[in-house]
Design an enzyme around this catalytic site. Structure first.
Site, PDB file in Angstrom:
ATOM      1  N   LYS A  22      20.652-119.343 -14.791  1.00 38.61           N
ATOM      2  CA  LYS A  22      22.041-119.787 -15.033  1.00 38.61           C
ATOM      3  C   LYS A  22      22.567-120.539 -13.814  1.00 38.61           C
ATOM      4  O   LYS A  22      23.085-121.650 -13.903  1.00 38.61           O
ATOM      5  CB  LYS A  22      22.955-118.588 -15.310  1.00 38.61           C
ATOM      6  CG  LYS A  22      24.456-118.911 -15.203  1.00 38.61           C
ATOM      7  CD  LYS A  22      25.333-117.707 -15.495  1.00 38.61           C
ATOM      8  CE  LYS A  22      25.702-116.880 -14.328  1.00 38.61           C
ATOM      9  NZ  LYS A  22      26.757-117.392 -13.461  1.00 38.61           N
ATOM     10  N   ASN A  23      22.427-119.935 -12.629  1.00 41.38           N
ATOM     11  CA  ASN A  23      23.046-120.498 -11.425  1.00 41.38           C
ATOM     12  C   ASN A  23      22.322-121.713 -10.871  1.00 41.38           C
ATOM     13  O   ASN A  23      22.813-122.369  -9.963  1.00 41.38           O
ATOM     14  CB  ASN A  23      23.198-119.406 -10.369  1.00 41.38           C
ATOM     15  CG  ASN A  23      24.238-118.390 -10.805  1.00 41.38           C
ATOM     16  OD1 ASN A  23      24.989-118.624 -11.752  1.00 41.38           O
ATOM     17  ND2 ASN A  23      24.279-117.256 -10.133  1.00 41.38           N
ATOM     18  N   CYS A 116      38.944-114.401 -10.051  1.00 42.53           N
ATOM     19  CA  CYS A 116      38.277-113.757 -11.196  1.00 42.53           C
ATOM     20  C   CYS A 116      38.117-112.280 -10.892  1.00 42.53           C
ATOM     21  O   CYS A 116      38.551-111.810  -9.838  1.00 42.53           O
ATOM     22  CB  CYS A 116      36.942-114.426 -11.497  1.00 42.53           C
ATOM     23  SG  CYS A 116      35.606-113.868 -10.453  1.00 42.53           S
ATOM     24  N   ARG A 121      38.383-115.753  -4.741  1.00 43.41           N
ATOM     25  CA  ARG A 121      37.472-116.920  -4.813  1.00 43.41           C
ATOM     26  C   ARG A 121      38.186-118.250  -4.549  1.00 43.41           C
ATOM     27  O   ARG A 121      38.200-119.144  -5.413  1.00 43.41           O
ATOM     28  CB  ARG A 121      36.725-116.940  -6.122  1.00 43.41           C
ATOM     29  CG  ARG A 121      35.939-115.633  -6.347  1.00 43.41           C
ATOM     30  CD  ARG A 121      35.116-115.638  -7.581  1.00 43.41           C
ATOM     31  NE  ARG A 121      33.883-116.386  -7.422  1.00 43.41           N
ATOM     32  CZ  ARG A 121      32.931-116.443  -8.365  1.00 43.41           C
ATOM     33  NH1 ARG A 121      33.115-115.812  -9.517  1.00 43.41           N
ATOM     34  NH2 ARG A 121      31.825-117.127  -8.183  1.00 43.41           N
ATOM     35  N   ASP A 305      24.742-110.563  -6.416  1.00 43.53           N
ATOM     36  CA  ASP A 305      24.637-110.465  -7.883  1.00 43.53           C
ATOM     37  C   ASP A 305      23.738-109.315  -8.316  1.00 43.53           C
ATOM     38  O   ASP A 305      23.823-108.860  -9.454  1.00 43.53           O
ATOM     39  CB  ASP A 305      24.116-111.788  -8.461  1.00 43.53           C
ATOM     40  CG  ASP A 305      25.093-112.934  -8.230  1.00 43.53           C
ATOM     41  OD1 ASP A 305      24.682-114.095  -8.369  1.00 43.53           O
ATOM     42  OD2 ASP A 305      26.256-112.650  -7.882  1.00 43.53           O
ATOM     43  N   ARG A 397      27.636-114.247 -21.042  1.00 39.17           N
ATOM     44  CA  ARG A 397      27.822-115.468 -20.251  1.00 39.17           C
ATOM     45  C   ARG A 397      26.582-115.780 -19.427  1.00 39.17           C
ATOM     46  O   ARG A 397      26.303-116.933 -19.109  1.00 39.17           O
ATOM     47  CB  ARG A 397      29.015-115.306 -19.308  1.00 39.17           C
ATOM     48  CG  ARG A 397      30.347-115.249 -20.034  1.00 39.17           C
ATOM     49  CD  ARG A 397      31.478-115.343 -19.065  1.00 39.17           C
ATOM     50  NE  ARG A 397      31.304-116.523 -18.207  1.00 39.17           N
ATOM     51  CZ  ARG A 397      32.156-116.817 -17.238  1.00 39.17           C
ATOM     52  NH1 ARG A 397      33.187-116.014 -17.017  1.00 39.17           N
ATOM     53  NH2 ARG A 397      31.978-117.877 -16.487  1.00 39.17           N
TER      54      ARG A 397
END
Ligand code: EPZ
Length: 417
Positions: A22-23, A116, A121, A305, A397
């Site tokens: 994803k990243n 978030c 952030r 993460d 997500r």
């Protein structure tokens, strides 16, 4: 609001091909705008954030075709340079379109991303770096109006090796006038993937993966073929699930260097590993142990993460472990939920003390963010009895049909919409 129904107690194990990252995929999608040509991306992760980013490209005017895991993106023509507030607030990574749009069109409008669940952030490092490169930024009614008749190469000293800021500067500098050097740059594997993609499009960039990256601006880029590398956080998630449930696991498509700190932490709990070409085999011990401490930090430090997933694992490891979360200020919300399942965790500000317990039990729990939700899911797989995990929309997500993947590996998980 969707939720997962889980019946725990079965070993999660077998063979599994890890999907695309994803990243890595999200910044590369933004970078396709700089090619002004046709780009073909393979091994794409079919996750919610990926689809949302394809929608942004379509809204800007790009032609997008997705067949299986291959996306064909034609960015020759666009008719908009605005990323709306609701889009940025839904998905923070859309701020990367700022660097790409400015690099291509010399102007862009971006809604304010806001904070978030895991932290405030701010984007101050992004904006101050852009201003040094000649971008004029006006903030009005929650929108950033940005323009730059000339984008000039510059020596940028980052006061924190931010992943997003490093990526945004790379996108802005690829077609800038002159040379840009990013000092104290982020070194994550996703940065290396973005640089490799930009080089495939004709960019002149050196030093990715080190603290100094040099970008010699070029006039024009072109289209390319590129395969998205594996998702090191997805791989780590499955390793923790197997270690907690006593399953033996072989992960295909894994790059050793990108996952070493996660493997290092699991080895400390007694798990055995073997790497062969691109396959990682793992066998957990009869009894997990802990008595060490973990500190999250920028790559090659321990990835933030992975923190919620490893915390989940440590709830079942004999002994006591301390985790210090140095990257985000509010990334322990999963701890309270794990305690509802019988875990023994005390949180003080950005430090958590985890004492291993004999076993977890099923419960109704709430995931508040992507990795926190996944941490509860793997705890439920190891727990005795049934669990309900709310907040599946966050997990979707970043994980592709995780319920099917765990079922394939022996688990009992259903997604209820
Ligand atoms: C990326 O976020 C990842 N997201 C995050 O993964 C990951 O947790 C993070 O890097 C760190 O590894 C994507 O790649 C899409 P940062 P990013 O800029 O770029 C502060 C997941 O679970 N900061 O390195 O936003 C910031 O507040 C997600 O997949 C500033 O103060 O991370 C944070 O405390 C979650 N000012 C720290 O730096 C700035 O201008 C790290 O942020 C920028 C950042």
């Amino acid at each position: 609001m969707g939720y997962y129904l889980v019946e725990g107690g079965k070993p999660i194990g077998g063979e599994f091909s890890v999907r695309g990252s994803k990243n890595a995929a999200l910044p590369i999608l933004a970078a396709t705008l700089l090619a002004e040509d046709e780009v073909v991306l393979e091994n794409c992760p079919l996750i919610r954030d990926f689809y949302l980013t394809l929608d942004i490209l379509r809204t800007l005017g790009c032609k997008v075709e997705l067949t299986g895991r291959t996306a064909v993106i034609d960015t020759r023509v666009i008719h908009d340079v605005e990323i709306r507030e609701e889009t940025v607030q839904k998905m923070r990574s859309s701020i990367l379109f700022l660097g790409a749009l400015l690099g291509r069109e010399k102007r862009a409008i971006l809604g304010h991303p806001g904070g978030c669940a895991i932290g405030k952030r701010p984007i101050d490092i992004h904006l101050s770096s852009f201003e040094k490169m000649g971008v004029e930024i006006q903030e009005e009614d929650g929108l950033f109006y940005c323009s730059a008749p000339h984008i000039l190469g510059y020596h940028i000293y980052l006061n924190y090796p931010s992943v997003g800021a490093t990526e945004n500067i790379l996108l802005l500098a690829a077609k800038a006038e002159g040379v840009t050097v990013i000092h104290n740059a982020a070194r994550e594997p996703e940065i290396v993937a973005l640089v490799r993609f930009l080089r495939a499009c004709g960019a002149e960039i050196y030093g990715e993966g080190t603290p100094s990256i040099m970008i010699e601006g070029v006039k024009k880029l072109h289209g390319a073929y590129f395969s998205i590398p594996f998702d090191r956080i997805e791989a780590g998630t499955f390793l923790c699930a197997s270690a907690m449930t006593g399953g033996e696991l072989s992960l295909l498509g894994v790059e050793k260097n990108d996952i070493e700190t996660t493997v290092g932490a699991l080895e400390k709990t007694g798990c055995k590993f073997r790497f062969t070409s691109d396959c990682l085999w793992m066998k957990p011990p009869k009894e997990l142990k802990s008595d060490f401490s973990l500190v999250t930090g920028p790559f090659p430090g321990f990835p933030t993460d992975m923190q919620p997933l490893v915390m989940s694992l440590l709830t079942l490891a004999k002994g006591t472990c301390m985790i210090s979360e140095t990257v985000f200020e509010a990334r322990f919300r999963h701890a309270e939920e794990l305690c509802r399942m019988g875990a023994d965790i005390v949180v003080e500000d950005r430090i958590a003390r985890i004492k291993g317990c004999a076993g977890l039990h099923g419960a109704e729990v709430f995931g508040h963010d992507l990795r926190g939700g996944a941490a509860l899911l793997i705890a439920a797989l190891a727990a005795e009895g049934k669990s309900v995990i709310y907040g599946s929309q966050y997990v979707e997500r970043g994980y592709e049909k995780i319920e099917d993947a765990f079922s394939l590996l022996g688990g009992n998980v259903r997604l209820m919409e």
